[in-house]
Motif scaffolding. Structure first.
Motif, short mmCIF file in Angstrom:
data_model
loop_
_atom_site.label_atom_id
_atom_site.label_comp_id
_atom_site.label_asym_id
_atom_site.label_seq_id
_atom_site.Cartn_x
_atom_site.Cartn_y
_atom_site.Cartn_z
N ALA A 1 37.39 27.37 36.61
CA ALA A 1 36.98 27.23 35.21
C ALA A 1 36.96 28.56 34.45
O ALA A 1 37.34 28.61 33.28
CB ALA A 1 35.60 26.57 35.15
N LEU A 2 36.51 29.62 35.11
CA LEU A 2 36.48 30.92 34.42
C LEU A 2 37.89 31.35 34.02
O LEU A 2 38.09 31.95 32.97
CB LEU A 2 35.84 31.98 35.31
CG LEU A 2 34.33 31.90 35.51
CD1 LEU A 2 33.86 32.99 36.47
CD2 LEU A 2 33.60 32.04 34.17
N ASP A 3 38.85 31.06 34.88
CA ASP A 3 40.24 31.41 34.60
C ASP A 3 40.84 30.50 33.54
O ASP A 3 41.37 30.95 32.52
CB ASP A 3 41.05 31.32 35.91
CG ASP A 3 42.51 31.69 35.72
OD1 ASP A 3 42.84 32.28 34.69
OD2 ASP A 3 43.32 31.38 36.61
N SER A 4 40.74 29.19 33.76
CA SER A 4 41.43 28.24 32.89
C SER A 4 40.79 28.12 31.51
O SER A 4 41.50 27.86 30.53
CB SER A 4 41.48 26.86 33.56
OG SER A 4 40.17 26.38 33.82
N SER B 1 39.81 37.36 34.37
CA SER B 1 40.81 37.88 35.31
C SER B 1 40.15 38.89 36.25
O SER B 1 39.51 39.84 35.81
CB SER B 1 41.96 38.55 34.54
OG SER B 1 42.91 39.09 35.43
N ASP B 2 40.32 38.65 37.54
CA ASP B 2 39.79 39.55 38.57
C ASP B 2 40.77 39.54 39.73
O ASP B 2 40.64 38.75 40.65
CB ASP B 2 38.39 39.09 39.00
CG ASP B 2 37.66 40.12 39.85
OD1 ASP B 2 38.27 41.15 40.18
OD2 ASP B 2 36.49 39.88 40.19
N PHE B 3 41.73 40.44 39.69
CA PHE B 3 42.87 40.43 40.59
C PHE B 3 42.47 40.37 42.06
O PHE B 3 42.92 39.51 42.81
CB PHE B 3 43.73 41.67 40.33
CG PHE B 3 45.04 41.70 41.08
CD1 PHE B 3 46.18 41.15 40.52
CD2 PHE B 3 45.13 42.30 42.33
CE1 PHE B 3 47.38 41.17 41.21
CE2 PHE B 3 46.32 42.32 43.02
CZ PHE B 3 47.46 41.76 42.46
N ALA C 1 44.84 35.01 27.70
CA ALA C 1 44.88 36.42 28.07
C ALA C 1 43.46 36.94 28.28
O ALA C 1 42.51 36.46 27.66
CB ALA C 1 45.57 37.22 26.97
N PRO C 2 43.31 37.93 29.16
CA PRO C 2 41.97 38.52 29.36
C PRO C 2 41.42 39.11 28.07
O PRO C 2 42.13 39.77 27.33
CB PRO C 2 42.24 39.61 30.41
CG PRO C 2 43.49 39.19 31.10
CD PRO C 2 44.32 38.51 30.06
#
Length: 300
Positions: free
Chosen positions: A34-37, A42-44, A241-242
């Motif tokens: 959920a944090l991404d979508s 972003s946390d590589f 985008a971040p």
């Protein structure tokens, strides 16, 4: 929490941390969470998902367990120097070396030229961030402590630089990676005395290096992409985008969840098996009281 926590409660907490807390937090980002979508977080390779997760758990544990006997007396801070600086240096270099696998392998592919080139860039940026962290910590301690370079600060400066670049080791230039790591080293040096003022006893500097630098490394990701927008927004292809707001949401969500979950586990352990040894056992040393062997018998 070293030097004043019982062995088995510590191992039980570690089991809960790695079996439940870490996977839940990671699922919010990696694999389209959920944090991404929804927020473009972003946390590589895990500045927040790995390092600040451990940092929040460490902070809560240090507060609940309390400081070592004799660390804070009558409002005064009593330094307790490490017993083996060369071994600490070796541990730092082992971590530094291992970080190439930690960050490089997070590319998750090595079958094409572009993937291999990306891994090479990640290696270079990871190394330069560590160098920046070391140098910044050495310079700042020299300024603050009348020319004395604190080796332990330098070691944690390296770790702080490595943690700082972990959220995005591919996008920045090597110069930017060095600066990101340098800020991490500075944050380590400034956070250690702040914890002392707050009466929080962090034996190895885990909170400055992993929590504070983890937050810093995560927040600077948006700048690494040349993106300074505050509100997450989708591009033409639908990818978000971040942004600084998206990164902040991820940091706050992780901090709240990990802190609450860690507190529940620590308090449950404290109420059942107990987390702290007796004063007599702590003064004698956790090596002797918990393991039955003395780490330094020649000093007995």
């Amino acid at each position: 929490v070293a030097e004043r926590v019982k062995l088995w409660p510590f191992l039980i907490f570690t089991a809960f941390l790695t079996a439940f807390i870490y996977p839940i937090v990671a699922s919010w980002e990696w694999g389209g969470g959920a944090l991404d979508s929804q927020f473009g977080f972003s946390d590589f390779a895990g500045s927040t998902l790995v390092h600040s997760t451990g940092g929040w758990a460490a902070l809560v544990g240090a507060i609940i367990i309390g400081p070592r006997i004799g660390k804070f007396v009558n409002g005064q801070v009593h330094p307790m120097p490490g017993s083996n600086i060369p071994l600490a240096a070796l541990g730092t270099f082992i971590l530094w070396f291992g970080w190439f696998g930690f960050n490089g392998a997070s590319q998750l592919a090595a079958g094409t030229f572009d993937d291999i080139n990306s891994v090479a860039i990640i290696f270079a940026n990871t190394n330069m961030a560590a160098c920046g962290g070391v140098l910044a910590a050495m310079i700042l301690t020299g300024i603050l402590y009348k020319g004395k370079v604190d080796a332990t600060m330098a070691f944690n400066g390296a770790i702080g630089g490595l943690v700082s670049i972990t959220a995005e080791p591919l996008a920045p230039s090597m110069g930017a990676a060095t600066l990101i790591g340098a800020v991490g080293g500075i944050l380590v040096v400034l956070t250690v005395p702040l914890l002392d003022k707050l009466k929080i006893d962090d034996v190895v500097g885990a909170i400055p290096a992993h929590l504070v630098c983890g937050i810093w490394g995560t927040m600077i990701v948006a700048a690494s992409y040349g993106n300074n927008i505050m509100i997450p927004a989708a591009d033409a292809e639908g990818a978000i985008a971040p942004s600084y707001l998206g990164q902040l949401i991820g940091v706050i969500a992780t901090g709240v969840f990990v802190s609450v979950a860690s507190a529940v586990i620590w308090f449950a352990l404290k109420a059942t098996v107990g987390v702290r040894p007796s004063e007599e056992d702590e003064i004698a040393g956790m090596d002797k009281s918990e393991v039955g062997l003395e780490a330094y018998p020649e000093f007995s």
